[in-house]
Each structure stands twice: as structure tokens, then as C-alpha cells.
Design a protein around this motif. Structure first.
Motif, short mmCIF file in Angstrom:
data_model
loop_
_atom_site.label_atom_id
_atom_site.label_comp_id
_atom_site.label_asym_id
_atom_site.label_seq_id
_atom_site.Cartn_x
_atom_site.Cartn_y
_atom_site.Cartn_z
N UNK B 53 0.80 -1.22 0.00
CA UNK B 53 0.00 0.00 0.00
C UNK B 53 0.83 1.27 0.00
N UNK B 54 2.14 1.14 0.22
CA UNK B 54 2.98 2.33 0.30
C UNK B 54 3.11 3.02 -1.06
N UNK B 97 10.23 1.04 8.05
CA UNK B 97 8.96 0.36 8.33
C UNK B 97 8.32 0.90 9.59
N UNK B 98 9.16 1.16 10.59
CA UNK B 98 8.61 1.61 11.86
C UNK B 98 9.62 2.50 12.57
N UNK B 99 9.14 3.50 13.25
CA UNK B 99 10.02 4.40 13.98
C UNK B 99 10.13 5.74 13.25
N UNK B 100 11.11 6.51 13.68
CA UNK B 100 11.35 7.81 13.03
C UNK B 100 12.85 8.05 12.94
N UNK B 122 8.70 5.70 4.15
CA UNK B 122 9.57 6.48 3.27
C UNK B 122 10.90 5.79 3.01
N UNK B 123 11.46 6.07 1.87
CA UNK B 123 12.79 5.56 1.53
C UNK B 123 13.86 6.47 2.14
#
Lengths: 276, 276
Positions: B53-54, B97-100, B122-123
Motif C-alpha cells: 500500500x505504500x 517500516x517503523x520508527x522515526x 519512506x525511503x
DNA sequence: GGCCTACTTTGCTGCAGCGCAAACAAAAGG
DNA sequence: CCTTTTGTTTGCGCTGCAGCAAAGTAGGCC
């Protein structure tokens, strides 16, 4: 940072009226000339073989190049006029053949920031490569210019048909992103004098012409322009330039800057300057 | 602008040691888990259907997606560690995938500028899409992260084999260029308080979580971080935040900021603030 | 629980550089 | 040639914000 009251003079860009694109469209075929005010600009020398040498067209077969160029229109843009303007529908993208262009972003409050200067051989207005349908900035001719114009719809067509063309323009976007980031870093960490010094060095690197005095920036550029590149005021730029002139770093006149001693200017730009 | 003396604390990023990429590499196949310190992070829900879905993978056929994902390695990165570091060879590119993640550029003098924050989906590290072989900045986990990593060599392979993948990443680069340019304009034309307000609004827009108090920025962020985003000092940020807290615009604590009144903060960011 | 480290707050001082003002100089235009 | 426009210089006062210093506080860790 600053709060320059609107754009000192140069009010509301009265001179930069939108160009009628119909005008001066000459088909690129063989040898031709575009009348350019007093002087005639011979485009004959800007033929395929020369255009083919540009980075944008690297790795593209000659016959493909012909197909690309045959769909372009040549157009002249006198100094001060806009090639395109911020927020307008991006109907065309351009290749600068001759002259110099400044890319300007305006804030809602009417302040202007010069994002970069464009030299001959570079693409401008490639909004579609950024996934936009409007121009994110205005492009103003800093000197009399000649550009090739293609309808934006052709951009994706070209990119699909000639993978190298797509790859090359993306490479352009990539390096502009890096430039923008270095600019952000400079704006965040440097003092005004360092920023101005860096700006001059970039300009000289991009379009410096050797003269007896030193490296001349090869197009008209005002204190105001430099201020809009560095986020300061024309007053401060003026003061800096006169100070530097006394120290023999630069030499400047009306809309004209020559870098006399790039090395010492670089020291100053990097904050490793002995005095002050 | 400022001249922050080196990076106040957080000296020399002692904590951000380079990651052994061998560690914690799990093949993406079916349902799996990555142990994550005290809490277990269930990746089962981050399966293909979710990844598909990204935006990056928009328009890519499921079987192609499988081929892409099967070549990736999942990797966890604890808070404070670097995913990659500036100037190093870009051996991998990543999908958060997860985090910042915060993307940081360091000057030779050791000052640091936060160029942007990355949210899940995001890449990062797509140096090759910019035509580089080294990373132009460092990526530090602002919170515990999970990323997918691909060898950089696969990037061009993917871009060629799956045109949509290439197009989508270029779109990413394009919008980052635009972000960078708006940042330049802000840095050039706005006062510190406006810049900080804009930064908070962007962060909230990007990863604001609704709480009883207002919109909370959903990862730990210090005054120093905000200062490095806006080209000021942590002192000034602190003063601004306490002032705004008194006016009921924000609410903040240790590494935590909640925007209580986004509308009034926007007014302030745009300089249309009634008082001061 | 208590120490230690990392983050935050707050006061004070100083100055870089902006805002304002006014005069000047060089082109451009008629 | 004179007039007008556009770019440049320079002085002065003021202030936003950095720099410095020092104390307070919240978490992490043993």
C-alpha cells in the motif's frame, strides 16, 4: 533572519510580463538566425552537434536527438523578462542555450529568494519531473537569453522513449537537491559574510570569466540579487563588497563583480579568516 | 546567522556507532518477529499487503513486489544509532517500516543541521538515485526503528525492471527538492520564532498524534533537535516554547512537544500574529 | 533508592546586521 | 543634452538573538 520590507525597488516585477510563447518561435532546422535587438545572435553554431555535447543528451543516439530537437521551439527572452512564473501551469519545459537565468521563489509577503542561477546547457521548468503541474518558482532572464522550449507533455514521452534522457534529467534533479541541502546548511550555520563569500564563489565557479582583474561573474548581478541569494539586505552586501574591495579580495561595479583573490575569499567563506 | 559553538552536548555522536549490517538480518518471508529489547515488535502485520500500500510501490504488480521484497533484509535500529553515516560508501538503501529517523548533515566544523525527518513508509539512503556513491547525510534513529535494507546495486536494477518503482522514487526526490527549497525560503525570510513555529507545524503534520492535550509529535524530540532544524540555539527554542506554553499554543516536556492550538501557531508562523 | 547523565530553564550581556534615511552615481530614455 | 530611473554607498540607532553561565529536573541505571 532579515525582514526586508517587500522588495526594495524592483517593485512587483513590472517588467517581467508573461511571454507570448507564440512570438519568436523558430523551428530548429539547419541554419537559422534569431534577430536580437541591436545585435544578431547567430544560432547556426548552436546546431545539433553542439547540443549533442550537453550532459542532458549524453548517451542519446543522434537520430533520437534529432527527433527530440525537432519538436522544440527556439525562443529569445530579453533581460528582465520571465521565462515562466511561479504557480502558473507548467505548459513548457526549457533548455537554456544562451544567457543566464535566475530562479526566484516569492513569498506570499512579496519577498523574493533566488534559489539558483542557470547557465547555458541546463534544463529549467522541469516541473513534471518533480511530479508537479505548476512551476514552483519563476525564471527570470538575468541577461538576454535564448532557450529551447518543449511542451511539458513531451517530457514523459521523451523520458519513456529515451531512457538516458530521463536518467539524465533525474540526475539533474538529484544534484539540485544536494545543492539545496548545502544551501540550507550554509544558511543555518554561517554568518552573513561567509554566506555572501560562498555565493560569490559558486557564481564564479559556475560562470566565471577570466579577466585581467580576476574572475568576472559573466552576467549582470546587483547587490540586491546577491542579498536575495544569501538572505540578507543589499545594504549589508554593499558594505561587505566595499570592505573586501579595500582588502583586494574583489572588485565590483554596477551590476558587476570580479573575484580577484578566490583563495582568500574561500578562507573567509570557511571562517578561517585571520582578521575578523 | 548563529554560530553555535560545536554541538553543545551530544558530543561527537558517541552513541551512533556504525551498525553491523550482519546483525538482525531476517529474511522477509511470511510471518516473523524481530525481538526488540523489552517489547516484542510484531512484524507479522507489516506483511506484503501492507507494504504494497505504500506510495513507493504504487502500481507495481504483486509478483514484482514479491521479487523486490524477497531481496530485502529487515533490520532493527535502536534509538540514537545511525542507520548510515555521511560520506560513507552507500552500500545499502532503506525503507523505514517503523520508527522515526532524522537526516543530519554535519559541517566540517562539527555543527549539525537536521535536513528532514523520515516517517514509516519512506525511503532513505537512496544516494544512487541522486547519482552519488556515498551518503550525503547521516540517518539517525530518533526512536527505535525497523527498516528494510537492499544493496544499492539493486536500485538501478529495480528501477529498470519496474518502471513504476523508479518513477515513484524520483517523485520522492522531486518532492524533497521542493521541501528543501521551501526551507531555504523560510531560512532566508523568516525570524527565528516563525521558523520554529513552521518546523513544529511540519512535524505535527507529518507525525502528529491526537491526544487530549492536542497534537503530539509522535517521537522524542529535544530542544536541541528543533534548534538544529531551524538554525538557532536550544536556548532560544526553550525560551520560545515556554513563552508559547504560557499563551496556550503548545505544551511541552522533556523530549516531547504537543501543539495545542495549530491555528494560532500558524498565524504566528506566517507573521500575522497580533501580539509581537 | 540514589547517583549520574542528559535535557531544560532562565538571567544577563553584547553585537551582528537590519531598518531607516539620504545622498550619490551611472545608465537609459527621450 | 537633460531628465528619469535604477543601482550603490554610507551613517546611525536599535534589537533579535547568540553566547555565556549556572542552576534546576527528569530519566536511566545500578
Amino acid at each position: 533572519m532579515l525582514q526586508r520590507k517587500q522588495k526594495d525597488k524592483r517593485d512587483n516585477q513590472i517588467k517581467t510580463t508573461r511571454l507570448p510563447l507564440v512570438e519568436a518561435l523558430l523551428h530548429c532546422a539547419g541554419i537559422y538566425r534569431i534577430p536580437f535587438g541591436h545585435k544578431e545572435k547567430a544560432l547556426s553554431r548552436l546546431d545539433r552537434s553542439l547540443i549533442a555535447g550537453l550532459p542532458v543528451f549524453q548517451g542519446i543516439a543522434p537520430e533520437d536527438l534529432d527527433r527530440i530537437i525537432s519538436r522544440a521551439h527556439a525562443q529569445r527572452v530579453p533581460k528582465g523578462q520571465a521565462i515562466f512564473e511561479q504557480e502558473y501551469e507548467a505548459h513548457f519545459f526549457f533548455l537554456l542555450l544562451d544567457g543566464h537565468v535566475r530562479v526566484v521563489k516569492s513569498t506570499p509577503e512579496g519577498q523574493e529568494v533566488i534559489v539558483r542561477y542557470i547557465s547555458p546547457g541546463e534544463l529549467i521548468g522541469i516541473a513534471h519531473a518533480l511530479g508537479r503541474t505548476t512551476y514552483p518558482a519563476s525564471a527570470i532572464a538575468a541577461a538576454d537569453c535564448v532557450v529551447l522550449a518543449w511542451p511539458s507533455s513531451l517530457w514523459s514521452e521523451f523520458a519513456a522513449a529515451f531512457p538516458n534522457f530521463g536518467a539524465n534529467t533525474y540526475k539533474t534533479v538529484g544534484s539540485r537537491l544536494q545543492d539545496a541541502h548545502t544551501l540550507v546548511v550554509e544558511m543555518s550555520t554561517e554568518q552573513v559574510d561567509q554566506r555572501v563569500a560562498h555565493a560569490l564563489l559558486k557564481l564564479v565557479k559556475q560562470s566565471g570569466k577570466q579577466t585581467p582583474d580576476g574572475l568576472l561573474i559573466d552576467f549582470p548581478i546587483s547587490r540586491q540579487d546577491i542579498a536575495e541569494m544569501t538572505g540578507t539586505t543589499l545594504h549589508t552586501v554593499s558594505r561587505l563588497l566595499t570592505a573586501w574591495e579595500e582588502r583586494g579580495l574583489v572588485k565590483s561595479g554596477r551590476q558587476k563583480v570580479t573575484v580577484v583573490d578566490p583563495d582568500r575569499l574561500l578562507l573567509l567563506a570557511e571562517g578561517r579568516d585571520q582578521r575578523n
